[in-house]
Write a protein that holds these residues in place. Structure first.
Motif, PDB file in Angstrom:
ATOM      1  N   VAL A  86       0.836  -1.205   0.000  1.00  0.00           N
ATOM      2  CA  VAL A  86       0.000   0.000   0.000  1.00  0.00           C
ATOM      3  C   VAL A  86       0.870   1.254   0.000  1.00  0.00           C
ATOM      4  CG1 VAL A  86      -1.622   1.344   1.416  1.00  0.00           C
ATOM      5  CG2 VAL A  86      -1.956  -1.119   1.113  1.00  0.00           C
ATOM      6  N   GLY A  87       1.956   1.240   0.789  1.00  0.00           N
ATOM      7  CA  GLY A  87       2.801   2.421   0.884  1.00  0.00           C
ATOM      8  C   GLY A  87       3.896   2.226   1.906  1.00  0.00           C
ATOM      9  N   CYS A  88       4.494   3.351   2.284  1.00  0.00           N
ATOM     10  CA  CYS A  88       5.589   3.297   3.253  1.00  0.00           C
ATOM     11  C   CYS A  88       5.652   4.619   4.009  1.00  0.00           C
ATOM     12  CB  CYS A  88       6.914   3.015   2.555  1.00  0.00           C
ATOM     13  SG  CYS A  88       7.518   4.342   1.485  1.00  0.00           S
ATOM     14  N   THR A 130      10.831  14.877  11.068  1.00  0.00           N
ATOM     15  CA  THR A 130      10.163  14.875   9.767  1.00  0.00           C
ATOM     16  C   THR A 130       9.394  13.571   9.635  1.00  0.00           C
ATOM     17  OG1 THR A 130      11.912  16.226   8.803  1.00  0.00           O
ATOM     18  CG2 THR A 130      10.489  15.033   7.269  1.00  0.00           C
ATOM     19  N   VAL A 131       8.119  13.688   9.286  1.00  0.00           N
ATOM     20  CA  VAL A 131       7.236  12.539   9.124  1.00  0.00           C
ATOM     21  C   VAL A 131       6.730  12.539   7.685  1.00  0.00           C
ATOM     22  CG1 VAL A 131       5.009  11.582   9.821  1.00  0.00           C
ATOM     23  CG2 VAL A 131       6.543  12.549  11.549  1.00  0.00           C
ATOM     24  N   ILE A 132       6.933  11.415   6.995  1.00  0.00           N
ATOM     25  CA  ILE A 132       6.497  11.313   5.601  1.00  0.00           C
ATOM     26  C   ILE A 132       5.695  10.026   5.439  1.00  0.00           C
ATOM     27  CG2 ILE A 132       7.215  11.204   3.185  1.00  0.00           C
ATOM     28  CD1 ILE A 132       9.913  12.494   4.151  1.00  0.00           C
ATOM     29  N   ALA A 133       4.471  10.154   4.963  1.00  0.00           N
ATOM     30  CA  ALA A 133       3.614   9.003   4.658  1.00  0.00           C
ATOM     31  C   ALA A 133       3.411   8.968   3.149  1.00  0.00           C
ATOM     32  CB  ALA A 133       2.276   9.121   5.373  1.00  0.00           C
ATOM     33  N   ARG A 134       3.682   7.813   2.545  1.00  0.00           N
ATOM     34  CA  ARG A 134       3.523   7.655   1.101  1.00  0.00           C
ATOM     35  C   ARG A 134       2.528   6.529   0.828  1.00  0.00           C
ATOM     36  NH1 ARG A 134       8.757   7.278   2.444  1.00  0.00           N
ATOM     37  NH2 ARG A 134      10.047   9.108   2.117  1.00  0.00           N
ATOM     38  N   VAL A 135       1.512   6.816   0.040  1.00  0.00           N
ATOM     39  CA  VAL A 135       0.521   5.806  -0.314  1.00  0.00           C
ATOM     40  C   VAL A 135       0.473   5.715  -1.838  1.00  0.00           C
ATOM     41  CG1 VAL A 135      -1.919   5.153  -0.211  1.00  0.00           C
ATOM     42  CG2 VAL A 135      -0.822   6.198   1.779  1.00  0.00           C
ATOM     43  N   LEU A 136       0.590   4.498  -2.349  1.00  0.00           N
ATOM     44  CA  LEU A 136       0.522   4.289  -3.798  1.00  0.00           C
ATOM     45  C   LEU A 136      -0.852   4.717  -4.318  1.00  0.00           C
ATOM     46  CD1 LEU A 136       2.338   0.841  -3.871  1.00  0.00           C
ATOM     47  CD2 LEU A 136       3.249   3.045  -4.655  1.00  0.00           C
TER      48      LEU A 136
END
Length: 150
Positions: A55-57, A71-77
């Motif tokens: 789903v993502g990372c 720093t907070v990074i949410a990646r969703v396909l």
């Protein structure tokens, strides 16, 4: 969310999944597997799956100086967006950043990632800086979670 599994990557297969999600969402800055291994030494990385489908990372860069800024990074396909997964990943990452002592939270999004910018703004982030890395043609945008200690 039923079926969503979020874990720290263990082994090359999961690191490759993290790499894939990163590289799809940030195609201008693809990372090698060695790059991902290096990031895993300094940052908290997680990979999200719906059952067994990627789903993502996420990335949490811990506070590294007197500003207590993480720093907070949410990646969703793309195929999985709009279903609440990004919010779940973000909230989990935010909680982790706070346990590391973060008093201020930032995120970084490519200006061309309109979904990412909309998500960040929806979750209370405001733009603080735009910049180009050497050789880039698309700006990076740093956003800070509004209401955090200044």
């Amino acid at each position: 969310m039923t079926g969503l599994r979020i874990e720290q990557p263990i082994g090359d297969a999961m690191l490759k999944d993290w790499q894939h999600a990163h590289n799809v969402i940030i195609p201008a800055h693809p990372l090698s597997l060695d790059d991902v291994r290096e990031r895993a030494l300094h940052n908290h990385l997680e990979v999200a799956y719906l059952d067994d489908v990627l789903v993502g990372c996420t990335t949490v860069r811990p506070p590294a100086d007197a500003t207590f800024t993480a720093t907070v990074i949410a990646r969703v396909l793309t195929a999985h967006r709009g279903r609440g997964f990004g919010t779940e990943l973000y909230e989990r990452s935010l909680k982790h950043a706070r346990t590391l002592g973060a008093q201020r939270i930032e995120t970084v999004v490519l200006a061309s990632d309109t979904d990412g910018l909309r998500f960040a703004r929806k979750h209370g982030f405001v733009e603080t800086e735009r910049y180009l890395l050497p050789g880039d043609t698309v700006h990076w945008i740093t956003l800070r979670l509004e209401g955090d200690d200044a």
